[in-house]
Design a protein around this motif. Structure first.
Motif, PDB file in Angstrom:
ATOM      1  N   TYR A 188       8.704  12.949  -6.995  1.00 31.22           N
ATOM      2  CA  TYR A 188       7.293  13.309  -7.028  1.00 31.22           C
ATOM      3  C   TYR A 188       6.449  12.180  -6.417  1.00 31.22           C
ATOM      4  N   GLN A 189       5.405  12.564  -5.653  1.00 31.12           N
ATOM      5  CA  GLN A 189       4.539  11.556  -5.019  1.00 31.12           C
ATOM      6  C   GLN A 189       3.478  11.061  -5.982  1.00 31.12           C
ATOM      7  N   ARG A 190       3.466   9.745  -6.194  1.00 36.52           N
ATOM      8  CA  ARG A 190       2.464   9.192  -7.110  1.00 36.52           C
ATOM      9  C   ARG A 190       1.460   8.330  -6.341  1.00 36.52           C
ATOM     10  N   PHE A 191       0.200   8.602  -6.553  1.00 33.15           N
ATOM     11  CA  PHE A 191      -0.901   7.795  -5.985  1.00 33.15           C
ATOM     12  C   PHE A 191      -0.769   7.545  -4.480  1.00 33.15           C
ATOM     13  N   THR A 192      -0.250   8.513  -3.735  1.00 40.01           N
ATOM     14  CA  THR A 192      -0.099   8.282  -2.301  1.00 40.01           C
ATOM     15  C   THR A 192      -1.279   8.837  -1.515  1.00 40.01           C
ATOM     16  N   PHE A 193      -2.116   9.657  -2.138  1.00 42.78           N
ATOM     17  CA  PHE A 193      -3.269  10.282  -1.485  1.00 42.78           C
ATOM     18  C   PHE A 193      -2.833  11.004  -0.208  1.00 42.78           C
ATOM     19  N   GLY A 194      -1.600  11.472  -0.201  1.00 42.93           N
ATOM     20  CA  GLY A 194      -1.094  12.182   0.964  1.00 42.93           C
ATOM     21  C   GLY A 194      -0.869  11.305   2.184  1.00 42.93           C
ATOM     22  N   ASN A 195      -1.050   9.999   2.044  1.00 42.91           N
ATOM     23  CA  ASN A 195      -0.881   9.090   3.178  1.00 42.91           C
ATOM     24  C   ASN A 195       0.599   8.761   3.357  1.00 42.91           C
ATOM     25  N   MET A 196       1.115   9.091   4.549  1.00 41.25           N
ATOM     26  CA  MET A 196       2.539   8.919   4.780  1.00 41.25           C
ATOM     27  C   MET A 196       2.987   7.455   4.646  1.00 41.25           C
ATOM     28  N   ASN A 197       2.067   6.534   5.000  1.00 45.63           N
ATOM     29  CA  ASN A 197       2.415   5.110   4.938  1.00 45.63           C
ATOM     30  C   ASN A 197       2.690   4.636   3.518  1.00 45.63           C
ATOM     31  N   LEU A 198       2.235   5.444   2.540  1.00 45.26           N
ATOM     32  CA  LEU A 198       2.386   5.010   1.152  1.00 45.26           C
ATOM     33  C   LEU A 198       3.591   5.644   0.474  1.00 45.26           C
ATOM     34  N   PHE A 199       4.306   6.549   1.202  1.00 45.41           N
ATOM     35  CA  PHE A 199       5.416   7.246   0.560  1.00 45.41           C
ATOM     36  C   PHE A 199       6.461   6.287   0.001  1.00 45.41           C
ATOM     37  N   ASN A 200       6.719   5.199   0.716  1.00 41.03           N
ATOM     38  CA  ASN A 200       7.710   4.235   0.242  1.00 41.03           C
ATOM     39  C   ASN A 200       7.082   3.089  -0.542  1.00 41.03           C
ATOM     40  N   GLY A 201       5.833   3.268  -0.938  1.00 39.18           N
ATOM     41  CA  GLY A 201       5.152   2.199  -1.660  1.00 39.18           C
ATOM     42  C   GLY A 201       4.559   1.192  -0.697  1.00 39.18           C
ATOM     43  N   LEU A 202       3.812   0.241  -1.256  1.00 39.26           N
ATOM     44  CA  LEU A 202       3.248  -0.813  -0.411  1.00 39.26           C
ATOM     45  C   LEU A 202       4.349  -1.783  -0.031  1.00 39.26           C
ATOM     46  N   SER A 203       4.318  -2.275   1.204  1.00 38.15           N
ATOM     47  CA  SER A 203       5.290  -3.283   1.602  1.00 38.15           C
ATOM     48  C   SER A 203       4.927  -4.581   0.901  1.00 38.15           C
ATOM     49  N   PHE A 204       5.817  -5.039   0.012  1.00 38.97           N
ATOM     50  CA  PHE A 204       5.378  -6.181  -0.793  1.00 38.97           C
ATOM     51  C   PHE A 204       5.357  -7.472   0.012  1.00 38.97           C
ATOM     52  N   ILE A 205       6.032  -7.493   1.141  1.00 37.90           N
ATOM     53  CA  ILE A 205       5.925  -8.689   1.982  1.00 37.90           C
ATOM     54  C   ILE A 205       4.491  -8.815   2.524  1.00 37.90           C
ATOM     55  N   SER A 206       3.895  -7.685   2.941  1.00 37.96           N
ATOM     56  CA  SER A 206       2.488  -7.738   3.384  1.00 37.96           C
ATOM     57  C   SER A 206       1.601  -8.236   2.259  1.00 37.96           C
TER      58      SER A 206
END
Lengths: 498, 150
Positions: A188-206
């Protein structure tokens, strides 16, 4: 094991790998020596350099930077009375005093030898301890991993210093941010606002580049200083035999202290250095001489802070839990190389692991060599004016976050994290809990739910398994002790006022 | 500091409430099981709200007030930097790496206090090409390219 180490050494002494380690150590020393640039920042900024490399070269380059930067911090601590990294703060006490007497070379030499010895002790312990710990960890199931993650998270309280509440808040925010993306159990998609860049979560290195490098660059724009001037002349660097004799017991003890403090998740090189300094004072026959510029006062913190480097790698490699903020970035580096840190790494990639051990030892050897030969060159580097350096660092933050996925989305994440990090710094919210939470959050959630699914929703599973129960109790104690302490302190203060 | 604390506490409480509302719409695929996708964020949101309330109340009770340094004259430079950085990143999406980086560096080094314009220009161009050379050419780490060339 010896065979694996031998093969590792052969790999390390190939021309390409050796050049990378030397370059890493030299770059690390420069980064460490420049006040305002920390080891964490250095590793975060230069991590993208390794994206095109093979795992061995890339990881050893970063380890070289790590060892070099922790050592390099002592150069400005001794010459400028300004620690180049927080880890060298304790080195100022005796290092600058000795340099003031006109013995800058002697101080730098002692610091170099002690750093090498501390680093070497920690690599030996890393090589001996981590395979055993990994063997033990192979038996861990979901309950133990959840308990382990909770233990790691409980460290947040102890690293938040006097801003306990704010540290806990930062930790919870980090945990919440870590839930962004597709839920791995149900999809299930959580807090992604439908933004594909967020599907895998935030890149924690960034996020880390933003929080640790960009926000520091923002701060240093305000405190732009004029050129720092070194007054001391650096004479003979090679330490005398009598100095070496004097510092040997302190160095060995401090190296061991540093290593064990490094193994504790969350406690980094700055804490290790101060603990070792205090212990050296306690063990000394002449404790009152500390602070007046004695060799032991330089050797203790320097052996300990480099001792932390190997120690911090132990939980990272065996359990996938970083020992400090720098190894947290290293975790990102390992994952980018397709290596998931944890006990299986020792089963599936044993040759690689032992090559890393061998290479880490060589990196410490290079710290010694470069420190003794090249110190005059490195003291010149401190002269780079910060009005040139800071803008370049900002560009490197952008380049680094872009290179992770080739995407400007990650650059925006980095930019926002940098701004948030800057505001947090001003409002006295510590940044490290966020990073710890970002890394341990997914692990805690995944293992918690796995354990509950396996046990059919019975929460008792966490307490009937001995290792998990012990870890959870230790976590509770670690979390609650500073809270209770601060409450007691506050009520005492109130009574004093009345 | 007081104002900063109060505002951050309020923001955190709003985030917490938002998360609680959001997770209430998550499907409970596991049926009776406690381990759905909403489980972990829900606990976190509640802890966040509780901790923020403690921060809010303790700040009100605490009389001490210090400068945060977020609004003094020195911080203006930082805010200029932030906006230039935003413009730089946006431009990079269109013009690629080299040109925006040179412009950004010239502006930043000037802002940070270097006086001589020719020297600023030389340092900026040199730094840009060194970064480009090391990352793109030597290490094959990709940098943004001009978008209409793709």
């Amino acid at each position: 094991m010896l065979e694996l180490l031998g093969n590792g050494l052969v790999t390390v002494f190939s021309f390409k790998v050796l050049i990378l380690i030397i370059g890493g150590v030299a770059g690390g020393i420069v980064i460490g020596a420049l006040p305002g640039l920390t080891a964490t920042m250095g590793v975060a900024l230069l991590l993208p350099l390794t994206f095109g490399m093979d795992p061995v070269g890339g990881i050893l380059l970063l380890l070289g930077i790590y060892a070099g930067a922790i050592y390099g911090g002592s150069i400005s601590a001794i010459l400028l009375k300004t620690p180049g990294t927080p880890a060298a703060a304790a080195t100022v006490l005796d290092g600058f005093e000795m340099a003031k007497r006109g013995e800058a070379g002697r101080a730098l030499g002692i610091s170099t030898v002690a750093s090498f010895a501390g680093g070497t002790i920690s690599v030996i312990l890393l090589t001996l301890i981590s395979p055993q710990l990994a063997k033990l960890a192979l038996k861990f199931s979901a309950a133990e991993y959840f308990a382990l993650a909770m233990f790691g998270l409980s460290i947040i309280a102890s690293i938040s210093g006097k801003h306990l509440l704010k540290g806990l808040l930062a930790g919870v925010i980090g945990l919440l941010v870590s839930t962004i993306g597709i839920d791995l159990v149900t999809g299930y998609q959580r807090f992604t606002f439908g933004n594909m860049n967020l599907f895998n979560g935030l890149s924690f290195i960034s996020v880390m580049i933003g929080l640790f490098a960009l926000s520091q660059a923002f701060v240093s724009i305000e405190t732009m200083v004029k050129k720092l001037v070194i007054k001391q002349k650096v004479d003979r660097v090679l330490p005398s035999l009598s100095d070496i004799k004097k510092i040997t017991p302190t160095t060995i003890r401090s190296g061991l202290i540093g290593t064990f403090i490094g193994i504790i998740p969350g406690a980094g090189a700055d804490i290790g250095a101060f603990v070792a300094y205090n212990e050296a004072k306690r063990f000394s026959k002449h404790p009152n001489d500390f602070g007046t510029g004695i060799p032991e006062g330089i050797a203790a913190p320097e052996a300990a802070n480099n001792g932390v480097t190997g120690g911090a790698m132990v939980p990272l490699l065996t359990l996938g839990i970083p020992g400090d903020a720098t190894t947290a970035i290293m975790l990102g580096a390992l994952i980018m190389q397709g290596l998931q840190p944890g006990p299986l790494l020792f089963v599936n990639h044993a040759p690689l692991i032992y090559t890393i051990f061998a290479g880490f030892f060589v990196a410490n050897l290079i710290v010694l060599i470069l420190g003794l030969i090249g110190i005059r060159f490195f003291t010149k580097i401190i002269d780079i004016p910060s009005y040139v350096l800071t803008p370049i660092i900002i560009v490197l933050c952008v380049v680094g976050s872009f290179a992770i996925n080739n995407s400007l989305f990650d650059v925006r994440v980095m930019l926002i994290s940098g701004v948030i990090g800057y505001i947090m710094e001003k409002l006295e919210f510590p940044a490290s809990p966020i990073v710890l939470a970002l890394i341990l959050g997914p692990m805690a959630e995944r293992e918690l739910r796995k354990a509950l699914i396996m046990s059919g929703g019975e929460a008792s599973v966490f307490f009937t398994r001995p290792i998990s129960a012990v870890l959870l109790v230790v976590a509770a104690i670690t979390l609650l002790t500073p809270i209770i302490k601060s409450i007691i302190k506050k009520s005492k203060e109130k009574r004093m006022k009345v | 500091m007081r104002k900063g604390n109060l505002i951050s506490a309020i923001i955190f409480i709003i985030i917490g409430i938002y998360v609680l509302i959001e997770v209430s719409t998550f499907p409970n695929l596991g049926g009776e099981q406690v381990t759905g996708p909403e489980f972990f964020p829900k606990i976190l949101a509640i802890v966040l709200i509780v901790l923020s309330l403690i921060l809010f109340i303790s700040t009100i009770l605490d009389k001490e007030n210090r400068e945060t340094g977020l609004f003094n004259a020195l911080a203006t430079k930082t805010y200029i930097t932030m906006f230039s950085l935003l413009a730089y990143v946006l431009l990079m999406g269109i013009l690629g790496f080299i040109i925006p980086t040179i412009v950004f560096l010239i502006g930043m080094i000037r802002l940070c206090g270097m006086k001589s314009i020719p020297r600023i220009a030389i340092v900026s161009i040199l730094a840009t090409f060194v970064i480009y050379g090391v990352f793109q050419l030597l290490l094959a780490v990709p940098l943004p390219t001009i978008s209409f060339l793709n």
